[in-house]
Design a protein around this motif. Sequence first.
Motif, mmCIF file in Angstrom:
data_model
loop_
_atom_site.group_PDB
_atom_site.id
_atom_site.type_symbol
_atom_site.label_atom_id
_atom_site.label_comp_id
_atom_site.label_asym_id
_atom_site.label_seq_id
_atom_site.Cartn_x
_atom_site.Cartn_y
_atom_site.Cartn_z
ATOM 1 N N LYS A 177 49.587 33.840 42.634
ATOM 2 C CA LYS A 177 49.137 32.503 42.238
ATOM 3 C C LYS A 177 48.819 32.449 40.743
ATOM 4 N N ILE A 178 48.352 33.562 40.184
ATOM 5 C CA ILE A 178 48.048 33.589 38.749
ATOM 6 C C ILE A 178 49.183 34.213 37.934
ATOM 7 N N GLY A 179 50.343 34.375 38.570
ATOM 8 C CA GLY A 179 51.523 34.836 37.852
ATOM 9 C C GLY A 179 51.705 36.339 37.771
ATOM 10 N N GLU A 180 50.935 37.079 38.532
ATOM 11 C CA GLU A 180 51.073 38.542 38.533
ATOM 12 C C GLU A 180 52.128 38.967 39.549
ATOM 13 N N ILE A 181 52.881 39.982 39.207
ATOM 14 C CA ILE A 181 53.820 40.579 40.155
ATOM 15 C C ILE A 181 52.988 41.483 41.065
ATOM 16 N N PRO A 182 53.077 41.297 42.382
ATOM 17 C CA PRO A 182 52.236 42.103 43.282
ATOM 18 C C PRO A 182 52.534 43.590 43.134
ATOM 19 N N PRO A 183 51.485 44.372 42.902
ATOM 20 C CA PRO A 183 51.678 45.822 42.768
ATOM 21 C C PRO A 183 51.744 46.489 44.134
ATOM 22 N N SER A 184 52.004 47.771 44.130
ATOM 23 C CA SER A 184 51.968 48.525 45.382
ATOM 24 C C SER A 184 50.525 48.502 45.906
ATOM 25 N N PRO A 185 50.359 48.635 47.208
ATOM 26 C CA PRO A 185 49.024 48.507 47.799
ATOM 27 C C PRO A 185 47.941 49.380 47.166
ATOM 28 N N ASP A 186 48.292 50.560 46.702
ATOM 29 C CA ASP A 186 47.257 51.423 46.119
ATOM 30 C C ASP A 186 46.721 50.905 44.790
ATOM 31 N N HIS A 187 47.384 49.918 44.178
ATOM 32 C CA HIS A 187 46.931 49.365 42.902
ATOM 33 C C HIS A 187 46.333 47.967 43.014
ATOM 34 N N VAL A 188 46.333 47.396 44.198
ATOM 35 C CA VAL A 188 45.867 46.018 44.365
ATOM 36 C C VAL A 188 44.390 45.874 44.003
ATOM 37 N N ALA A 189 43.543 46.780 44.466
ATOM 38 C CA ALA A 189 42.106 46.671 44.176
ATOM 39 C C ALA A 189 41.849 46.701 42.670
ATOM 40 N N ASP A 190 42.543 47.579 41.966
ATOM 41 C CA ASP A 190 42.362 47.659 40.514
ATOM 42 C C ASP A 190 42.777 46.368 39.825
ATOM 43 N N LEU A 191 43.869 45.769 40.286
ATOM 44 C CA LEU A 191 44.336 44.532 39.672
ATOM 45 C C LEU A 191 43.406 43.361 40.005
ATOM 46 N N LEU A 192 42.871 43.327 41.220
ATOM 47 C CA LEU A 192 41.874 42.300 41.552
ATOM 48 C C LEU A 192 40.666 42.438 40.624
ATOM 49 N N GLN A 193 40.257 43.675 40.407
ATOM 50 C CA GLN A 193 39.125 43.941 39.502
ATOM 51 C C GLN A 193 39.427 43.429 38.098
ATOM 52 N N LYS A 194 40.592 43.771 37.598
ATOM 53 C CA LYS A 194 40.963 43.419 36.226
ATOM 54 C C LYS A 194 41.172 41.914 36.043
ATOM 55 N N LYS A 195 41.870 41.280 36.961
ATOM 56 C CA LYS A 195 42.270 39.881 36.784
ATOM 57 C C LYS A 195 41.229 38.872 37.256
ATOM 58 N N PHE A 196 40.389 39.256 38.209
ATOM 59 C CA PHE A 196 39.434 38.297 38.757
ATOM 60 C C PHE A 196 37.976 38.683 38.516
ATOM 61 N N VAL A 197 37.600 39.901 38.861
ATOM 62 C CA VAL A 197 36.188 40.286 38.772
ATOM 63 C C VAL A 197 35.731 40.388 37.319
ATOM 64 N N HIS A 198 36.519 41.026 36.468
ATOM 65 C CA HIS A 198 36.133 41.151 35.061
ATOM 66 C C HIS A 198 35.976 39.797 34.385
ATOM 67 N N LYS A 199 36.685 38.803 34.882
ATOM 68 C CA LYS A 199 36.590 37.447 34.326
ATOM 69 C C LYS A 199 35.576 36.597 35.084
ATOM 70 N N LYS A 200 34.850 37.260 35.986
ATOM 71 C CA LYS A 200 33.821 36.593 36.803
ATOM 72 C C LYS A 200 34.384 35.453 37.650
ATOM 73 N N LEU A 201 35.599 35.665 38.152
ATOM 74 C CA LEU A 201 36.258 34.679 39.002
ATOM 75 C C LEU A 201 36.244 35.090 40.474
ATOM 76 N N LEU A 202 35.800 36.316 40.731
ATOM 77 C CA LEU A 202 35.770 36.848 42.101
ATOM 78 C C LEU A 202 34.617 37.836 42.184
ATOM 79 N N GLU A 203 33.964 37.836 43.320
ATOM 80 C CA GLU A 203 32.851 38.749 43.538
ATOM 81 C C GLU A 203 33.381 40.170 43.765
ATOM 82 N N ALA A 204 32.661 41.150 43.255
ATOM 83 C CA ALA A 204 33.087 42.556 43.323
ATOM 84 C C ALA A 204 33.196 43.070 44.757
ATOM 85 N N LYS A 205 32.472 42.453 45.696
ATOM 86 C CA LYS A 205 32.528 42.945 47.076
ATOM 87 C C LYS A 205 33.930 42.852 47.659
#
Length: 101
Positions: A22-50
């Motif tokens: 939805k934000i234009g990212e190419i979906p990574p392999s499953p082992d990298h999804v959490a890191d990308l959620l952290q980088k793209k959403f949590v660091h920008k305070k758009l998603l809760e860390a939980k």
Amino acid sequence: LLQASLDLYWAVIDSAHAALMKIGEIPPSPDHVADLLQKKFVHKKLLEAKYVSTMRNFYRLMKMITHREIKEISGEEYDKYYKEAEEFVHRMKKIIDTGQF
């Protein structure tokens, strides 16, 4: 219940992929999804860390099931996983449908 738990994992990973797309990212392999959620959403305070923790926990669960480190899951455990996955999917749906983070 093991297969049903793996199905919950796929619900979590697929919804996370959809939110990232939805934000234009190419979906990574499953082992990298959490890191990308952290980088793209949590660091920008758009998603809760939980939710990153939820993603990591489901990835770990999937690995333990597929490597036969976990051989059975109780109904109580499954209910806990179901609730956690449902909350995660609803949060990703909110990102996808409304663009509200």
